[in-house]
Structure formats: C-alpha cells, structure tokens
Design a protein around this motif. Structure first.
Motif, PDB file in Angstrom:
ATOM      1  N   HIS A   1       0.830  -1.223   0.000  1.00  0.00           N
ATOM      2  CA  HIS A   1       0.000   0.000   0.000  1.00  0.00           C
ATOM      3  C   HIS A   1       0.858   1.263   0.000  1.00  0.00           C
ATOM      4  CE1 HIS A   1      -4.326  -1.177   0.368  1.00  0.00           C
ATOM      5  NE2 HIS A   1      -3.700  -2.347   0.334  1.00  0.00           N
ATOM      6  N   ILE A   2       0.280   2.302  -0.571  1.00  0.00           N
ATOM      7  CA  ILE A   2       1.003   3.562  -0.754  1.00  0.00           C
ATOM      8  C   ILE A   2       0.595   4.559   0.328  1.00  0.00           C
ATOM      9  CG2 ILE A   2       1.131   5.594  -2.286  1.00  0.00           C
ATOM     10  CD1 ILE A   2       2.785   3.451  -3.475  1.00  0.00           C
ATOM     11  N   THR A   3       1.596   5.182   0.939  1.00  0.00           N
ATOM     12  CA  THR A   3       1.350   6.265   1.895  1.00  0.00           C
ATOM     13  C   THR A   3       1.469   7.588   1.158  1.00  0.00           C
ATOM     14  OG1 THR A   3       2.250   4.989   3.735  1.00  0.00           O
ATOM     15  CG2 THR A   3       2.226   7.369   4.003  1.00  0.00           C
ATOM     16  N   LEU A   4       0.444   8.414   1.276  1.00  0.00           N
ATOM     17  CA  LEU A   4       0.447   9.709   0.594  1.00  0.00           C
ATOM     18  C   LEU A   4       0.356  10.845   1.620  1.00  0.00           C
ATOM     19  CD1 LEU A   4      -1.634   8.584  -2.486  1.00  0.00           C
ATOM     20  CD2 LEU A   4       0.740   9.362  -2.502  1.00  0.00           C
ATOM     21  N   PRO A   5       0.583  12.083   1.207  1.00  0.00           N
ATOM     22  CA  PRO A   5       0.645  13.187   2.185  1.00  0.00           C
ATOM     23  C   PRO A   5      -0.579  13.306   3.093  1.00  0.00           C
ATOM     24  CG  PRO A   5       1.514  13.922   0.087  1.00  0.00           C
ATOM     25  CD  PRO A   5       0.987  12.538  -0.144  1.00  0.00           C
ATOM     26  N   TYR A   6      -1.779  12.951   2.588  1.00  0.00           N
ATOM     27  CA  TYR A   6      -2.956  13.083   3.470  1.00  0.00           C
ATOM     28  C   TYR A   6      -2.903  12.082   4.629  1.00  0.00           C
ATOM     29  CZ  TYR A   6      -4.610   9.542   0.087  1.00  0.00           C
ATOM     30  OH  TYR A   6      -4.703   8.451  -0.730  1.00  0.00           O
ATOM     31  N   HIS A   7      -2.197  10.964   4.462  1.00  0.00           N
ATOM     32  CA  HIS A   7      -2.055  10.015   5.578  1.00  0.00           C
ATOM     33  C   HIS A   7      -1.247  10.642   6.715  1.00  0.00           C
ATOM     34  CE1 HIS A   7      -2.694   6.847   2.313  1.00  0.00           C
ATOM     35  NE2 HIS A   7      -3.708   6.717   3.143  1.00  0.00           N
TER      36      HIS A   7
ATOM     37  N   LYS B   1       4.570   9.356  10.380  1.00  0.00           N
ATOM     38  CA  LYS B   1       4.867   8.974   8.994  1.00  0.00           C
ATOM     39  C   LYS B   1       3.610   8.525   8.248  1.00  0.00           C
ATOM     40  CE  LYS B   1       9.297   9.637   9.526  1.00  0.00           C
ATOM     41  NZ  LYS B   1       9.927  10.810   8.937  1.00  0.00           N
ATOM     42  N   GLY B   2       2.449   8.648   8.893  1.00  0.00           N
ATOM     43  CA  GLY B   2       1.192   8.283   8.208  1.00  0.00           C
ATOM     44  C   GLY B   2       0.925   6.789   8.178  1.00  0.00           C
ATOM     45  N   ILE B   3       1.601   6.049   9.056  1.00  0.00           N
ATOM     46  CA  ILE B   3       1.516   4.576   9.023  1.00  0.00           C
ATOM     47  C   ILE B   3       0.110   4.087   9.375  1.00  0.00           C
ATOM     48  CG2 ILE B   3       2.466   2.439  10.023  1.00  0.00           C
ATOM     49  CD1 ILE B   3       4.517   4.128   8.316  1.00  0.00           C
ATOM     50  N   GLY B   4      -0.415   4.533  10.529  1.00  0.00           N
ATOM     51  CA  GLY B   4      -1.746   4.084  10.968  1.00  0.00           C
ATOM     52  C   GLY B   4      -2.819   4.387   9.922  1.00  0.00           C
TER      53      GLY B   4
ATOM     54  N   LEU C   1      -7.750   8.105  -6.198  1.00  0.00           N
ATOM     55  CA  LEU C   1      -7.311   9.277  -5.436  1.00  0.00           C
ATOM     56  C   LEU C   1      -8.476  10.256  -5.235  1.00  0.00           C
ATOM     57  CD1 LEU C   1      -4.634  10.269  -4.222  1.00  0.00           C
ATOM     58  CD2 LEU C   1      -4.218  11.526  -6.328  1.00  0.00           C
ATOM     59  N   LYS C   2      -9.263  10.454  -6.291  1.00  0.00           N
ATOM     60  CA  LYS C   2     -10.414  11.376  -6.199  1.00  0.00           C
ATOM     61  C   LYS C   2     -11.379  10.888  -5.114  1.00  0.00           C
ATOM     62  CE  LYS C   2     -10.605  13.451 -10.784  1.00  0.00           C
ATOM     63  NZ  LYS C   2     -11.076  13.263 -12.153  1.00  0.00           N
ATOM     64  N   PHE C   3     -11.628   9.579  -5.116  1.00  0.00           N
ATOM     65  CA  PHE C   3     -12.567   9.020  -4.144  1.00  0.00           C
ATOM     66  C   PHE C   3     -12.041   9.161  -2.719  1.00  0.00           C
ATOM     67  CE2 PHE C   3     -14.116   5.614  -1.462  1.00  0.00           C
ATOM     68  CZ  PHE C   3     -15.487   5.759  -1.609  1.00  0.00           C
ATOM     69  N   VAL C   4     -10.800   8.746  -2.520  1.00  0.00           N
ATOM     70  CA  VAL C   4     -10.275   8.692  -1.151  1.00  0.00           C
ATOM     71  C   VAL C   4     -10.036  10.099  -0.596  1.00  0.00           C
ATOM     72  CG1 VAL C   4      -7.783   8.398  -1.643  1.00  0.00           C
ATOM     73  CG2 VAL C   4      -8.767   7.346   0.381  1.00  0.00           C
ATOM     74  N   ILE C   5      -9.668  11.019  -1.460  1.00  0.00           N
ATOM     75  CA  ILE C   5      -9.454  12.395  -0.988  1.00  0.00           C
ATOM     76  C   ILE C   5     -10.788  13.044  -0.612  1.00  0.00           C
ATOM     77  CG2 ILE C   5      -8.809  14.717  -1.817  1.00  0.00           C
ATOM     78  CD1 ILE C   5      -6.171  13.563  -2.672  1.00  0.00           C
TER      79      ILE C   5
ATOM     80  N   GLU D   1      -6.493  22.117   6.278  1.00  0.00           N
ATOM     81  CA  GLU D   1      -6.397  22.361   4.834  1.00  0.00           C
ATOM     82  C   GLU D   1      -6.890  21.135   4.055  1.00  0.00           C
ATOM     83  OE1 GLU D   1      -2.829  23.799   2.033  1.00  0.00           O
ATOM     84  OE2 GLU D   1      -2.677  24.431   4.138  1.00  0.00           O
ATOM     85  N   LEU D   2      -7.619  21.379   2.984  1.00  0.00           N
ATOM     86  CA  LEU D   2      -8.141  20.260   2.198  1.00  0.00           C
ATOM     87  C   LEU D   2      -7.141  19.834   1.126  1.00  0.00           C
ATOM     88  CD1 LEU D   2     -11.881  21.380   1.685  1.00  0.00           C
ATOM     89  CD2 LEU D   2     -10.811  20.218   3.634  1.00  0.00           C
ATOM     90  N   PHE D   3      -7.271  18.597   0.676  1.00  0.00           N
ATOM     91  CA  PHE D   3      -6.403  18.099  -0.398  1.00  0.00           C
ATOM     92  C   PHE D   3      -7.117  18.200  -1.742  1.00  0.00           C
ATOM     93  CE2 PHE D   3      -4.020  16.526   3.137  1.00  0.00           C
ATOM     94  CZ  PHE D   3      -2.714  16.475   2.668  1.00  0.00           C
ATOM     95  N   ASP D   4      -6.331  18.343  -2.796  1.00  0.00           N
ATOM     96  CA  ASP D   4      -6.864  18.448  -4.154  1.00  0.00           C
ATOM     97  C   ASP D   4      -6.308  17.255  -4.941  1.00  0.00           C
ATOM     98  OD1 ASP D   4      -6.978  18.989  -6.916  1.00  0.00           O
ATOM     99  OD2 ASP D   4      -7.034  21.161  -6.581  1.00  0.00           O
ATOM    100  N   ALA D   5      -7.209  16.370  -5.361  1.00  0.00           N
ATOM    101  CA  ALA D   5      -6.789  15.115  -6.004  1.00  0.00           C
ATOM    102  C   ALA D   5      -5.979  15.353  -7.277  1.00  0.00           C
ATOM    103  CB  ALA D   5      -8.006  14.252  -6.299  1.00  0.00           C
ATOM    104  N   THR D   6      -6.454  16.267  -8.131  1.00  0.00           N
ATOM    105  CA  THR D   6      -5.763  16.488  -9.407  1.00  0.00           C
ATOM    106  C   THR D   6      -4.362  17.045  -9.163  1.00  0.00           C
ATOM    107  OG1 THR D   6      -7.945  17.055 -10.215  1.00  0.00           O
ATOM    108  CG2 THR D   6      -6.133  17.452 -11.717  1.00  0.00           C
ATOM    109  N   LYS D   7      -4.264  17.945  -8.193  1.00  0.00           N
ATOM    110  CA  LYS D   7      -2.961  18.551  -7.885  1.00  0.00           C
ATOM    111  C   LYS D   7      -1.990  17.468  -7.352  1.00  0.00           C
ATOM    112  CE  LYS D   7      -1.129  22.367  -5.095  1.00  0.00           C
ATOM    113  NZ  LYS D   7      -0.881  21.941  -3.740  1.00  0.00           N
ATOM    114  N   LEU D   8      -2.490  16.669  -6.424  1.00  0.00           N
ATOM    115  CA  LEU D   8      -1.635  15.621  -5.849  1.00  0.00           C
ATOM    116  C   LEU D   8      -1.235  14.596  -6.914  1.00  0.00           C
ATOM    117  CD1 LEU D   8      -0.280  14.590  -3.269  1.00  0.00           C
ATOM    118  CD2 LEU D   8      -2.352  13.313  -2.743  1.00  0.00           C
ATOM    119  N   PHE D   9      -2.182  14.289  -7.781  1.00  0.00           N
ATOM    120  CA  PHE D   9      -1.918  13.349  -8.875  1.00  0.00           C
ATOM    121  C   PHE D   9      -0.723  13.840  -9.711  1.00  0.00           C
ATOM    122  CE2 PHE D   9      -2.682  12.155 -13.361  1.00  0.00           C
ATOM    123  CZ  PHE D   9      -2.627  10.766 -13.227  1.00  0.00           C
TER     124      PHE D   9
END
Ligand code: GDP
Ligand code: IMO
Ligand code: MG
Length: 427
Positions: free
Chosen positions: A104-110, A131-134, A161-165, A178-186
């Motif tokens: 599984h991938i850890t991303l900044p929102y984690h 580190k966003g592990i949990g 990403l769109k769904f999970v964000i 602060e909210l996340f933007d799926a397209t930007k993170l992508f």
C-alpha cells in the motif's frame, strides 16, 4: 542448516534488527521486508561507515543480493525516492531491488491524518512517528487504500485518489484543516510514480521461485512484538504485524515454510513513544545506558525510554512469534555497572504473575519483580568468542537463556558488523 530465517524485534523496536539482518545477510541470497514503512529506522555499521535505512531492506549493501519489499509494507513513494537516491549516490546497487505490486502507498494526506489523530487523542496519544503509518493501514482495511499496482497506473490512480481524498476531506473540513486536491496531488506524484515503476513486480511469485531454487531467504522485521497490532500493548502499538506471523501475510511466503525465528533482544529494554513499560527506570543508570547506547531514535531523534531486561516480555514474544533463537544486542553497553537487574515476574495487586496482561489498566498497576546479578567492568567490544566474555557477562546471558527457554545464538558487543559473536550458526 536453514534455508530461511526470520529476524524479528522482541521488545518495542530498535533492538538492532538492521545490524543482524546485515550480518546474516552476508550469507543470504534474499532479504525481505514484510511489514511497516518508514516508521522504521535500521542502523548498519561497517567499514567505519554508518547507514540508516527506513524503507529499503538491510540486505541492500550486499551487492547482487535480492532485496524485496513485500506486500505487507506501506510505502511512501516520496520517501522511497529520497532514500534510494541517497543510497545509489553512496554506491549501492539497486538493480536487484523489487517492490510488491500489492503493497500500500502512503500519501501526504495520511501524514496529516496521523497528526490530526494524535492531536485529538490529547494525553492518550500514541506518540507515533508521524509517517502516516496508521492511516495508511486504516485505508487498507477499509478497502479504500491505493496499492502500488494502482499507483503506477494513471487512470486507476486518479480515480481512486479522487474518491479517497473526497472521503478524507470530510474529516479535514470538520476540523478546519487544509483540504487536499486530487488532481494537484496526482500531478505532484508523477515523478515518484515513474521512479517507483521499474522496481515493481509480483514479489510472491518471485519469492516462490527463489525458494524453489533453494535460495537462502532472510526476512527482516521492523518494529517489535510489543508494538504488534494483535499482541502488543494496544492501543500503544503500530498498525502492522511485526511478529513472525507477519511474514506469511506480508510477503506471501507460506507459514509452513518458515524454519527459524531469531528474536532480536536488547540486553536491557527501550521504548520510544507512549505506553506501558513495567521495567522502566530513570535516574543515573538510565542516563548512563542512554548515553552509552546512543539511545535516540533513528527516525525521529527522540530520546528512548530505558528499562531493565524484562523476561515477562520476552516470554510473551517467544510464544507469539515462535522464537527458536535469540540474539542479545548491545551487551557492551552494560559494562561498567555494579549490578544488573532482570525483571522475572510482575506483581499485580499483590499477586505474582508471569504473563503479559492485555488490559492496559492491569499493566499500569504491574510492579517489576527483579533478580539482581553482579555486573562486570571490562570492555567487551573486542570479544569475538563467548569464552572471551567476563564470567558475569556469561552468567547474564545464561540466565536470560534459562528464563526464556530459548538458546542465545548470537551476542552483539558493538554496532559494527564485525562486533558479533556467533554461538550457533544460524544458516
Ligand atoms: P533496529 O531498528 O532494530 O534496526 O535498531 P536501531 O538501528 O534503531 O537501533 C539500534 C542501535 O544500536 C543502533 O544505533 C545500532 O548501531 C546500535 N547497535 C546495534 N548493536 C549494537 C551493539 O551490540 N552495541 C552497541 N553499542 N550498539 C549497537
Ligand atoms: P524499528 O523498525 C521503535 C513506535 C512509535 C509509536 C508507535 C506507533 O526501527 O524498530 P507509528 O508511527 O508506527 O504509528 O507509531 O510505534 N514505533 C517504533 N519504535 N522502533 C520502530 O521501528 C518504531 N516504529 C514505530 O514510536 O510509539
Ligand atoms: Mg530502529
């Protein structure tokens, strides 16, 4: 003779798993990480150089050996690129590194969720590594996670990403974050996607082929049994399975194939982060051990809490991890103490118990029952044979062996690869 060995932490992590994986890795063909992520910090010392690994398996310094990052891991692609680039710059050969397509991938929102959860838990916070592990494992079990195979596939990654964000933004919004933007993170992830891609494969198939070709396989645990989500001091644990059981789920290696389980044990105890620690000490001796053993976290730099060796803990780990051998680490740090204590049992409400209670409130009331052994003054960092050790150091090791019923096969007397005494050949 063994074709595979599992190296696992028996306490609260930082026992010296990296050192022993690198040491046994000299005679292995394959090194496999099966859980955790870059919450781990594994130190390796050889040729007067010190390296710290977080995601990459500790077999990476052995040229031509295969290193696998298994499906049970959580991988932050930014951290992966940073760590591997730095290693390659130092001359490491990464052509035999393989990453599971199912990890599984850890991303900044984690990471932001990790911080938010710790903030909300206030005084009951876990003291995570941030580190966003949990949150990554939570997404995995909620079946909304993004796996490596999804991450490297543009269309699937963007859709997930769109769904999970959108899902997590509900939480961020509720707490004015602060909210996340799926397209930007992508878009931001493009460079990391490309960097990771060449390493990705079905590692279960690779591992099976290697096993069938009689390759020697070493499994490298991260964290330790008392941080295990099932068997640890819940809720003050990590979110994965650092016991040997994690090998089967986290790498796809059938449990019936496991031959030896080597428990890595500090000659005393340490813990970083919150949670119960029955044999914890402070004062002069704790200070002496912390400074001599450089007991500061590799990942977060936090001072580690110090305690005496706890046989109740190691017997718990023996049961839940199926330990066949022990490796006693940092024995040299105890040189110079007049006496050394071993916690043999706990006193709970006036009754002696020899098991590790599940209920945190019980554990909080447990008092350590100590046995006191005479210490030794000699410097043991150059000892290469068990018989070179001072008699009191030998007695200490033998007592640990008696109290746990597990043979001590390796003794470590310094951080360097060479400062290692082998009593029983593990391979
Ligand atoms: P890991 O997370 O289990 O790999 O352990 P860490 O690397 O986080 O922490 C172990 C620390 O002890 C590191 O700084 C090692 O270099 C060091 N170390 C390992 N074995 C020995 C030993 O036998 N003696 C001493 N003095 N240091 C050791
Ligand atoms: P290695 O592999 C020591 C601890 C954290 C915290 C708890 C949960 O180097 O032995 P997490 O970030 O995983 O959600 O934090 O677990 N922790 C470790 N402690 N060594 C580690 O790894 C650790 N990895 C996590 O301090 O208490
Ligand atoms: Mg560590």
């Amino acid at each position: 003779m063994a074709n595979n060995i599992v190296v696992v932490g028996t306490q609260w992590g930082d026992e010296g798993k990296g050192k022993i994986t690198d040491y046994l890795g000299q005679d292995a063909d394959v090194v496999v990480r099966f859980q955790g992520g870059n919450n781990a910090g594994h130190t390796i010392v050889f040729d007067n150089k010190k390296y710290a690994l977080h995601l990459i398996p500790s077999g990476i310094f052995h040229d031509k050996k295969i290193n696998i990052m298994g499906n049970g891991m959580v991988i932050n692609p930014i951290a992966f690129k940073e760590e591997l680039e730095a290693l390659i710059k130092q001359g490491v050969n990464a052509s035999n590194l393989f990453v599971s397509d199912r990890a599984h991938i850890t991303l900044p929102y984690h990471i932001e969720l990790d911080k938010l959860q710790e903030e909300l838990k206030k005084d009951n916070n876990v003291g995570t590594t941030f580190k966003g592990i949990g949150p990554t494992y939570t997404d995995k079990y909620s079946r909304i996670g993004i796996r490596v195979c999804d991450f490297i596939n543009d269309d699937i990654f963007l859709e997930k990403l769109k769904f999970v964000i959108a899902w997590h933004n509900n939480i961020f919004k509720a707490y004015n974050k602060e909210l996340f933007d799926a397209t930007k993170l992508f878009k931001e992830m493009k460079e990391y996607q490309e960097y990771l891609k060449p390493y990705v494969t079905d590692t279960t198939k690779l591992l099976d082929d290697l096993k069938n070709n009689n390759k020697k396989i070493l499994f490298e645990g991260a964290q330790g049994a008392l941080l295990d989500i099932e068997q640890g001091t819940y809720p003050f644990v990590t979110s994965s399975t650092p016991t040997a059981a994690g090998v089967a789920t986290g790498s796809g290696f059938g449990p019936n194939n496991i031959e030896k389980v080597l428990g890595i044990v500090k000659a005393y105890s340490t813990r970083v982060g919150s949670g119960m620690f029955v044999s914890e000490i402070d004062g002069d001796i704790a200070h002496y051990i912390r400074e001599k053993g450089h007991e500061y976290g590799v990942t977060t730099g936090r001072a580690r809490r110090i305690g005496w060796f706890d046989a109740v803990v190691i017997n718990h780990t023996r049961r839940v991890s199926g330990l066949t051998d022990l490796s006693i680490m940092l024995l040299d740090v105890l040189s110079g103490l007049d006496e050394i204590k071993i916690c043999t049992k706990y006193l709970l409400d006036g009754n002696e118990i020899d098991y590790f209670p599940a209920l945190i409130n019980d554990l909080e009331r447990c008092q350590p029952v100590y046995e006191v052994l005479p210490g030794w003054q000699e410097d043991i960092t150059q000892c290469t044979d068990f018989n070179d050790l001072p008699i009191n150091a030998k007695n200490y090791i033998n007592r640990i062996q008696e109290l746990t019923g597990v043979q001590v096969s390796i003794i470590s007397v310094g951080p360097d690869r060479k400062q290692t005494i082998t009593r029983n050949n593990m391979w």
